[in-house]
Design an enzyme around this catalytic site. Structure first.
Site, short mmCIF file in Angstrom:
data_model
loop_
_atom_site.label_atom_id
_atom_site.label_comp_id
_atom_site.label_asym_id
_atom_site.label_seq_id
_atom_site.Cartn_x
_atom_site.Cartn_y
_atom_site.Cartn_z
N GLU A 120 0.84 -1.19 0.00
CA GLU A 120 0.00 0.00 0.00
C GLU A 120 0.88 1.25 0.00
O GLU A 120 2.11 1.16 0.10
CB GLU A 120 -0.94 -0.01 1.21
CG GLU A 120 -1.94 -1.17 1.17
CD GLU A 120 -2.91 -1.16 2.32
OE1 GLU A 120 -2.68 -0.41 3.30
OE2 GLU A 120 -3.90 -1.90 2.27
N HIS A 242 -8.72 9.78 3.51
CA HIS A 242 -8.39 8.69 2.59
C HIS A 242 -8.59 9.22 1.17
O HIS A 242 -9.62 9.83 0.86
CB HIS A 242 -9.29 7.48 2.82
CG HIS A 242 -8.75 6.24 2.21
ND1 HIS A 242 -8.76 6.02 0.85
CD2 HIS A 242 -8.16 5.14 2.76
CE1 HIS A 242 -8.20 4.85 0.58
NE2 HIS A 242 -7.83 4.29 1.73
N ARG A 288 -0.73 8.94 1.99
CA ARG A 288 -2.12 9.35 1.78
C ARG A 288 -2.31 10.86 1.75
O ARG A 288 -3.15 11.38 1.01
CB ARG A 288 -3.00 8.74 2.87
CG ARG A 288 -3.21 7.26 2.69
CD ARG A 288 -3.99 6.66 3.83
NE ARG A 288 -4.26 5.24 3.57
CZ ARG A 288 -4.83 4.44 4.45
NH1 ARG A 288 -5.18 4.89 5.63
NH2 ARG A 288 -5.05 3.16 4.14
N HIS A 349 -10.97 9.95 7.23
CA HIS A 349 -10.77 8.50 7.39
C HIS A 349 -10.20 8.09 8.74
O HIS A 349 -10.64 7.11 9.32
CB HIS A 349 -9.85 8.01 6.27
CG HIS A 349 -9.61 6.53 6.27
ND1 HIS A 349 -10.64 5.62 6.14
CD2 HIS A 349 -8.46 5.81 6.39
CE1 HIS A 349 -10.13 4.40 6.17
NE2 HIS A 349 -8.83 4.48 6.32
N ARG A 384 -0.49 8.83 9.30
CA ARG A 384 -0.42 7.38 9.51
C ARG A 384 -0.02 6.66 8.24
O ARG A 384 -0.59 6.89 7.17
CB ARG A 384 -1.77 6.85 9.99
CG ARG A 384 -1.85 5.33 10.10
CD ARG A 384 -3.19 4.90 10.63
NE ARG A 384 -4.26 5.10 9.67
CZ ARG A 384 -4.71 4.18 8.82
NH1 ARG A 384 -4.13 2.99 8.79
NH2 ARG A 384 -5.71 4.44 8.01
#
Length: 544
Positions: A120, A242, A288, A349, A384
């Site tokens: 990811e 997100h 992100r 998110h 994060r």
């Protein structure tokens, strides 16, 4: 409406991956009560798609995972916490396997079976363990079975915690937590919950924004409870958006997992052109915050409602096998992702800040712990890294359990606590105030405290939240509590904390981007934003 007393050794507020794993680690040794404001499994964890990051591949290493986490955190991670959490990845996966979590596997030509690992954004290796594209559901339902069958765990569903009870609030010397008041929303009775230890595992606060990937329950309850009880709150300006939630005018937000981009999916403009390489050399696999800002920029530049995520160039069977839930959901809406791209937009998110805790998950208040998304542990910093959240839940649940079991014999059972007093309130005849204020908060937070901020927008938001806080406090003081009122009260508290934290950071870092201070200020050591209710003003401390 009368209340009654319930006693337990450890009161766990919240039933996601953090709360349930903690309960299971404790229940063989002490009495546990798990309180959740809806059904036990209705949590943020249930909706987590991507997976759990853990170093399992021989080509990977702890050092690589640590570097990726620190890089995403933009200088605000606690390196010691990062190293420890990363080192626990394999043990956590083994613990989940022992509890029956059905992770996706693959079989080699030699007949061996291994866990399938995906990649990811922000990760330099494949290290995300998953159960297809519904990892959270697999984890939550597996742990739920064990919790429901354990003789030493009591479950209180549909109980919305009103406030924590502390020695300070009772006029006693000291600040220890004594328990909580909880509204049973099915019969409108308030219970008094007395406990030696209280653990907040209530998840995040993304419902404070108009558009979010989170379920309706994500109203920042634990953060607000801890703040009102006197605990410090850290880094609330870092709300993660997100990059890819399904854009559809007729249905609620639905997350399109980052794992699609990990498998090569491309972000496209309406004309079919790619754009992420103009913003970051890692393109779709950038962290992100970068991807979300790039999408937001293109949407505003072109005046478009969404961009598109395309994985249709992959074999159809590969897509159906790896992303069955996303494929099925989109197909129900008339979109075949094996043939055409998915319309996507960013949405709130994950809450990277929260209740400040130490390495044992202890808060400032004796006897009060916080684990999972509600906590600020030092792992995430200013942003994060994908799939580090469930890892954090599991690791800090274990750390909290170990610390609680060391302390429980010395933790006193609190004295008898008074019933909830509602002798001076009445039933509301103005419920429209609650729904109106709920909508107003979420709209101005999206408009003024979203992906891109300015000082002027933040000041506008601060003015609005100050007025609404007064209005809500008056309403709370005059009428009987309801579930909607409690969530509104908590949302308003969280909104204030986010706004104050954002106003205090005069730079852009990680998830906090402001046009007035567009650069990261490295002229001094990076500092976390700490809000302290004991002094009523902001203060800054080094990370960790």
């Amino acid at each position: 409406m009368s209340s009654h007393m319930l006693d337990t050794d450890v009161l766990v507020i919240g039933s996601g991956g953090a709360g349930l794993s903690l309960a299971l680690r404790l229940a063989d040794h002490t009495r546990v009560c798990v309180v959740t404001k809806v059904a036990l499994r209705e949590t943020n964890t249930l909706y987590a798609q991507g997976g759990i990051s853990a170093v399992l591949d021989k080509k990977d290493s702890w050092e690589s995972h640590i570097r990726d986490t620190l890089d995403a955190g933009a200088g605000l991670c606690n390196p010691e916490v990062v190293r420890f959490v990363v080192s626990q990845g394999k043990d956590c996966i083994d613990w989940l396997l022992a509890h029956g979590v059905p992770f996706t596997e693959f079989h080699t030509d030699e007949g061996q079976t291994h866990l399938h690992l995906t990649r990811e954004g922000g990760h330099t290796h494949r290290r995300v363990v998953h159960a297809d594209d519904a990892t959270g559901a697999a984890l939550e339902t597996s742990l739920e079975k064990h919790v429901r069958n354990h003789h030493n765990i009591r479950i209180l569903e549909y109980h919305n915690v009103i406030d924590l009870i502390t020695e300070r609030k009772r006029g006693m010397p000291g600040q220890r937590v004594l328990g909580a008041y909880a509204l049973h929303t099915l019969d409108n009775r308030v219970k008094t919950l007395r406990a030696r230890i209280v653990v907040l595992a209530t998840g995040g606060a993304s419902k404070v924004y108009l558009y979010t990937s989170n379920p309706d329950i994500s109203t920042g309850d634990g953060i607000a409870l801890a703040w009102r009880a006197g605990a410090r709150i850290a880094n609330m300006e870092f709300m993660q958006f997100h990059p890819t939630c399904l854009y559809h005018t007729q249905v609620r937000s639905f997350l399109i997992s980052e794992a699609l981009r990990g498998e090569g999916a491309k972000l496209l403009l309406p004309d079919g052109s790619e754009f992420m390489s103009r913003f970051d050399s890692r393109a779709e696999l950038a962290p992100r915050d970068i991807v979300a800002r790039a999408i937001d920029h293109e949407m505003k530049r072109l005046g478009i409602d969404c961009v598109y995520l395309d994985i249709s160039f992959k074999p159809a069977e590969f897509i159906r096998q790896h992303f069955p839930m996303i494929y099925a959901h989109c197909l129900e809406l008339g979109m075949d992702i094996t043939r055409s791209p998915i319309p996507v937009v960013p949405a709130a998110h994950f809450t990277c800040g929260g209740v400040l805790v130490d390495i044992n998950a202890r808060t400032d208040i004796p006897g009060l712990y916080a684990i999972g998304e509600v906590a600020s542990t030092g792992l995430h910093g200013a942003n994060r890294l994908a799939s580090n959240s469930l890892l954090e839940c599991l690791v800090f649940a274990r750390l909290a359990a170990e610390d609680i079991l060391r302390e429980i014999d010395q933790a006193p059972m609190p004295p008898a606590l008074p019933d909830w007093d509602e002798s001076r309130v009445s039933d509301s005849d103005e419920e429209v105030v609650v729904s109106h204020n709920w909508d107003e908060i979420r709209r101005f937070m999206w408009d003024y405290v979203g992906i891109v901020r300015t000082s002027k927008r933040l000041e506008r938001a601060k003015h609005r939240i100050d007025m609404l806080q007064s209005e809500i406090a008056e309403y709370y003081g005059n009428f009987r509590v309801t579930g909607d009122l409690l969530e509104l009260r908590n949302l308003a508290t969280v909104a204030e904390l986010i706004i104050r934290s954002a106003l205090g950071r005069k730079e852009s870092r990680g998830l906090h981007y402001t046009r007035d201070y567009p650069r990261t200020d490295d002229s001094q050591a990076p500092k976390a934003t700490i809000l302290s209710p004991s002094v009523g003003q902001d203060s800054a401390f080094p990370p960790g």
